[in-house]
Design an enzyme around this catalytic site. Sequence first.
Site, PDB file in Angstrom:
ATOM      1  N   GLU A 121       1.632  -6.331   2.231  1.00 49.01           N
ATOM      2  CA  GLU A 121       1.147  -6.866   0.956  1.00 49.01           C
ATOM      3  C   GLU A 121       2.308  -7.575   0.253  1.00 49.01           C
ATOM      4  OE1 GLU A 121      -1.661  -5.439  -2.744  1.00 49.01           O
ATOM      5  OE2 GLU A 121      -0.012  -4.144  -2.178  1.00 49.01           O
ATOM      6  N   MET A 259       2.575   1.891  -1.066  1.00 50.43           N
ATOM      7  CA  MET A 259       1.658   0.862  -0.582  1.00 50.43           C
ATOM      8  C   MET A 259       0.453   1.519   0.053  1.00 50.43           C
ATOM      9  SD  MET A 259       0.647  -2.137  -0.121  1.00 50.43           S
ATOM     10  CE  MET A 259      -0.842  -2.546   0.761  1.00 50.43           C
ATOM     11  N   ASN A 261      -1.831   1.099   2.306  1.00 52.87           N
ATOM     12  CA  ASN A 261      -2.397   0.813   3.625  1.00 52.87           C
ATOM     13  C   ASN A 261      -3.475   1.852   3.956  1.00 52.87           C
ATOM     14  OD1 ASN A 261      -0.057  -1.063   4.096  1.00 52.87           O
ATOM     15  ND2 ASN A 261       1.034   0.885   4.137  1.00 52.87           N
ATOM     16  N   HIS A 292      -2.747   7.426  -7.391  1.00 52.66           N
ATOM     17  CA  HIS A 292      -2.941   5.976  -7.499  1.00 52.66           C
ATOM     18  C   HIS A 292      -3.250   5.379  -6.126  1.00 52.66           C
ATOM     19  CE1 HIS A 292      -1.949   1.942  -9.274  1.00 52.66           C
ATOM     20  NE2 HIS A 292      -1.714   1.679  -7.998  1.00 52.66           N
ATOM     21  N   GLU A 293      -2.433   5.711  -5.139  1.00 52.31           N
ATOM     22  CA  GLU A 293      -2.601   5.104  -3.817  1.00 52.31           C
ATOM     23  C   GLU A 293      -3.887   5.581  -3.149  1.00 52.31           C
ATOM     24  OE1 GLU A 293      -0.689   2.680  -3.142  1.00 52.31           O
ATOM     25  OE2 GLU A 293       0.597   3.111  -4.842  1.00 52.31           O
ATOM     26  N   GLU A 315      -5.519  -2.850  -8.978  1.00 51.00           N
ATOM     27  CA  GLU A 315      -4.443  -2.103  -9.623  1.00 51.00           C
ATOM     28  C   GLU A 315      -4.836  -1.468 -10.957  1.00 51.00           C
ATOM     29  OE1 GLU A 315      -2.069  -1.323  -7.941  1.00 51.00           O
ATOM     30  OE2 GLU A 315      -1.985  -2.835  -6.366  1.00 51.00           O
TER      31      GLU A 315
END
Length: 845
Positions: A121, A259, A261, A292-293, A315
């Site tokens: 990203e 991140m 993924n 969050h992820e 986000e």
Amino acid sequence: MTAVERYINTFVPEHYDLFLDINRKDKTFTGQLVLSGQAQSDRISLHQKDLTITSVSSSGQALAFEHDHAKEAVHIQLPETGQVSLTLTYSGQITDNMTGIYPSYYTVDGVQKEVISTQFESHFARQAFPSIDEPEAKATFDLSIRFDQEEGEIVLSNMPEIDVDRRKETGIWRFDTTPRMSSYLLAFAIGDLHGQTAKTKNGTTVGVFATRAHRLDKTDFALDIATRVIEFYEDYFGVKYPIPLSYHVGLPDFSAGAMENWGLITYREIYLLADKNATVKVRQNLALVIAHEVAHQWFGNLVTMAWWDDLWLNESFANMMEYLALDAIEPSWNILEDFQATGVPAALTRDATDGVQSVHMDVHHPDEIDTLFDPAIVYAKGSRLMVMLHRWLGDEAFRNGLRQYFMTHQYQNTIGQNLWDCLAEQSGKDVAGFMDSWLEQPGYPLVTARVEDDTLILRQEQFFIGDHEDKERLWQIPLNSNWTGLPDTLSEREIRISNYSQLKASNQGALRLNTENTAHYLTNYEGELLDAVLADLPDLSPIDKRQILQERRLLAESGQLSYAELVPLLLPLAKEPSYLVMSSIRELLGGLSDFIDEGSPEYDQFNTLRCQVYRHHYERLGWQAIAGEPDEDAILREWTLSSLVSADYAPALAQASAIFQDNQEKLEDLPAHMRVAVLIGQMKTAPSDELITTYLREYVGTVDSSYRYQILAALAWNRSDKGLQFLLSQLKDKTIVKPQDLGRWYAYLSAYEFSRQQAWDWACVNWDWLTETLGNDRTDFIKVPANNFKTDHELEQYRAFFETKLEDPGLNRLINMGIKQIAARVAMIDRNKEAVLAAIAEATK
């Protein structure tokens, strides 16, 4: 400026069958890709960056192709349109700047090792394989990897490994087919990793992995949080986690925080690994990042924005949901207060500068994509807007709208309107009409409340700090008042409500707007309304107290009241046990420090004020943690100790020195909540070249990121020119300072006047090296001086250096905003300094 070309218009990918052969010694890889999809033209383009493509064929027929490195593309001539299967062979380089396929370095028993992992990203998958590297180009992926494997090394990827027995013969790791997803979500990690796994109630395998530099028990906390967060989201969203595994891996080198993924979330180690000595704040921050992820596995992965201009769909919602999730699974943390003290002030401060981006922003050039990831806007402001929307709709309608959104659009791409339609259907409200003014416009409103001739007047105008051009924007403002008899929404410039005295008589307490501080605006109470609010201040909730202090501080920064008026608010609230209130006081002290010159007589008076503010909590809490104490006390103790040591409070400095002497051979084993105060105290009371060497040795030797950053905080208190030059000379040595931490070093060394100029000079001299090393991640070196510079001379230095770089589309907005921020700070200090210094002198008599 070259516009972004959308290659999905010529080719729609359906499936990637990707084989990578990775040579870590030479930092190279070769690849073979079989790509199937629909060709819309007989000349198609795929993204590639720094790849050497050696052949392209279809059905055994070689095809003509052309590299186009300027456009990060390869153009391919096809015999016909329609369904096509392409086979490409190519080679590429393992990068060393934390994008594409890159190494992370770490040391075990004195031996340097590395993990090879990915960061695709926003548009870096093209560095690993030819692709349509756009979020709308969803496809399925089969991934196979061979590498120069050593004993005990493994490969992790998005999906479970298949054909394990065959791998033992061939050395090729194969992974099951992914769901339809965007190219930036493909991921893998290769190396000597170990971890633990657990199962969710619905059978998902959750795993947390790290290098063997870390004890396995450092994954315990993250594994528990990740497992319970998945279960919460499955219930809240009404959609089961869609793939078999949810792996989380901590990487020694990582440019961002984490991140998302799909199935293999990657993290900086500080946001995934924690031992039993970690502070409350470290553990809470770690949990927020995980939540969050994991939220992204739905917001972003299952349903993905069609283009980067709708990044907020990923986000902003993930940032909001992390708080909702943790509040549900750990209610004793009162984690919603954390957002009031972190995300809210970040959003309000940055969004007050003219020229700031809106939450939804067009992207015209590839280099602009990275500028979208502004944590104060797309993350903090965006999530604040979602909190505002959640309150406006109510939890039931909000939740049902999300469930409809996921069920309707799973495995697809969306725009904002798709979400608004689902929420509108479930709530019966015009969601798009309410939200458009907030997402499409930069900035936010100030609502001024005053009484004239027994008429309550509420007026909105855009709030600015610094020079600006007022575009006369209007917002749909939810008033959220504690009084009845007021409208729900202020949508026009001004409203007048007659018979104020009668309205006041029918309500209790002072009139307040934006109760619970959930909407993205400020209120400026004038005259008798302000007097009433301040009179009620001691009896208000911690959120209300924080909100009022925050609003007064921002109004002072904008010039609408004198900063000196804030000083008398500090000591009456200094005994507050609330983390929220004390966080606001901490911000006020930080703002007052802008008016103080280090080493001046006023500096001593300011330190006296700081000591007066924190003395009560020092005496109440002491140095040692107390079993069963509230988390708020643990956080306040850490703040209190470091603040008083920094402010030269003699009893705190003496105790810090004694603790250091008793533990100097085992500093890392000190309780984490007191460790930074002890380290700073020693640097202040017994500075020496030897101490700098000791701290730097500890910095390099530890694998505990929290301890490493505490050492850095102490090193920044060095006041030796020789010591400063030595520290600056270490910054380009990657074995000492990892590139991911360069921005943090710069921030710490720029925080103090003693080292600020030399840190700036170092950054200017080494700008080209920073660009080569960090790429677009060098934004800290623009933001940090913008947040710290406060003199005309510093402003001119900033202009002279950065105005030559305004042609860079990835830097333009940051630079212009930085100039305005510094200019606003200089003007604020000029108009307030004399009065502020007098107020501090009066408060410390």
